[in-house]
Design a protein around this motif. Structure first.
Motif, PDB file in Angstrom:
ATOM      1  N   VAL A  28      51.920  77.549  82.918  1.00 11.41           N
ATOM      2  CA  VAL A  28      51.116  76.370  82.333  1.00 11.41           C
ATOM      3  C   VAL A  28      52.179  76.093  81.233  1.00 11.41           C
ATOM      4  CG1 VAL A  28      49.414  75.974  80.490  1.00 11.41           C
ATOM      5  CG2 VAL A  28      48.947  77.594  82.749  1.00 11.41           C
ATOM      6  N   VAL A  70      49.293  71.873  83.848  1.00  9.29           N
ATOM      7  CA  VAL A  70      48.993  73.172  84.274  1.00  9.29           C
ATOM      8  C   VAL A  70      49.513  73.217  85.745  1.00  9.29           C
ATOM      9  CG1 VAL A  70      46.718  73.430  83.196  1.00  9.29           C
ATOM     10  CG2 VAL A  70      46.650  72.349  85.258  1.00  9.29           C
ATOM     11  N   SER A  74      45.834  76.842  88.839  1.00 11.39           N
ATOM     12  CA  SER A  74      44.779  76.924  87.859  1.00 11.39           C
ATOM     13  C   SER A  74      43.313  76.196  88.169  1.00 11.39           C
ATOM     14  CB  SER A  74      45.352  76.056  86.544  1.00 11.39           C
ATOM     15  OG  SER A  74      44.754  76.092  85.299  1.00 11.39           O
ATOM     16  N   THR A 132      49.787  81.704  83.943  1.00  7.00           N
ATOM     17  CA  THR A 132      48.657  80.833  83.748  1.00  7.00           C
ATOM     18  C   THR A 132      47.615  81.896  82.960  1.00  7.00           C
ATOM     19  OG1 THR A 132      49.251  79.700  85.819  1.00  7.00           O
ATOM     20  CG2 THR A 132      46.743  80.071  85.030  1.00  7.00           C
TER      21      THR A 132
END
Length: 359
Positions: A28, A70, A74, A132
């Motif tokens: 991310v 993202v 995700s 993430t």
């Protein structure tokens, strides 16, 4: 993007333009809104602490920010979400004994060094790339209060130790090193978790008085004398009842005997968690008596950082109003003044002082 770069140990950080991070699968990108500057950062950047942090590197241990981008794995995160960027990165290929690196701060062992080659750069930048699972949703935050939320970095370490000892509501816990940043945060978190009483020994009378003022009768402070038998007995008496558990947060500069005295105040069948730095810079060994540990059924555990789920439940304590971030006095600095901020953090290193970079 702008970032503060440590070009070499012993040199000031260099704020300059660097390439923005590129997101990979399982990662991310986060726009950093606020990043904490730990009080001992000057010791890290000078090389005094001998941390594994190979320059050139963008340092910075954790941040509060908003998701920028993202990856395909995700399921819930989306751009714009407020998150805590957890600096504790764990290897994904050994769930039983994961390697750990503190992104932008340090690493341990050969496995940690390997991970660090990729997850090296930290939060003193306009953007950060993190795994993430390290982007922990906090719920909406007023941008003006993002700096206050940076206290999570310190609180989490204290919380990790209290979870490791399995602290239960109604118990009495002794925090060794209670007058330091992490120790004082442990006092705050233990109360939020329902501790009946927190015993807080130390030598800094000003801080001990401040703990009494902040928390009242649930915190019992005690001035240490340096006499082993006298201090251990005094800690037991100050508690007014058996000490169920001891959490040690003494720094590397502390003598091992001070930690030992506090540890041995715990009751039979009690628990002890070690999270401080005693012995890291050499000096006396902790040398706890084998017969005392065995015959008193003492549980002794080392804890570095915290379990992954701790972030979620700590945010829950804050959102529930059980843990008040208003205890922290915040000093904010723009990224361009990072070196001034490093000096300020060292000078204001007392409990409940928080220095924050706002990129």
């Amino acid at each position: 993007m702008k970032a503060a770069v440590l070009e070499s140990f012993g040199q000031p950080l260099n704020v300059k333009d660097v390439p923005a991070p590129v997101r990979g699968t399982g990662e991310v990108l986060v726009d950093v809104v606020a990043a904490p500057l730990l009080s001992y950062a000057n010791e890290v950047f000078s090389g005094q602490r001998n941390y594994i942090l190979p320059p050139p590197v963008i340092p910075g241990c954790g941040a509060i920010g908003r998701v920028r981008e993202v990856g395909p794995d995700s399921a819930r995160l989306k751009p714009g979400d407020w998150v805590f960027c957890d600096p504790t990165v764990r290897s994904r290929d050994n769930a039983l004994s994961p390697e750990i690196v503190l992104q932008g701060w340090s690493a341990r062992g050969e496995g940690g060094k390997k991970i660090q080659r990729y997850h090296l750069d930290g939060a003193f930048a306009e953007q950060i790339r993190i795994p993430t699972e390290n982007a922990i949703p906090t719920g909406d935050i007023d941008p003006a209060e993002a700096s206050k939320w940076c206290a999570i970095v310190t609180l989490l370490i204290a919380y990790g130790g209290l979870l490791a000892m399995e602290l239960r509501a109604g118990e009495t816990v002794l925090v060794s090193g209670a007058t330091g940043n992490f120790g004082s945060s442990a006092v705050l978190v233990a109360l939020a978790m329902g501790a009946k009483r927190v015993v807080a020994p130390g030598r800094n009378m000003r801080v001990l008085e401040d703990l009494n003022r902040r928390f009242g009768s649930r915190v019992v402070t005690l001035a240490l004398t340096g006499d082993a038998d006298r201090d251990t007995q005094a800690m037991r008496q100050a508690a007014g009842e058996p000490v169920d558990a001891v959490l040690d947060f003494l720094p590397p500069s502390a003598q091992a005997s001070v930690a030992r005295n506090a540890i041995m105040a715990v009751r039979p069948c009690g628990r002890v968690v070690l999270m401080g730095g005693v012995g890291m810079l050499g000096g006396e060994d902790l040398a706890l008596p084998y017969p005392w540990i065995m015959r008193n059924l003492i549980t002794l555990k080392g804890q570095w950082m915290y379990a992954p789920q701790a972030v979620h439940t700590l945010v829950g304590l804050i959102r529930a109003g059980l843990l008040d971030l208003d205890h922290y006095a915040v000093s904010e600095f723009p990224l361009a003044q990072i070196n001034r901020a490093v000096d300020s953090a060292a000078q204001q290193s007392g409990p409940f002082n928080l220095t924050v970079i706002r990129p």
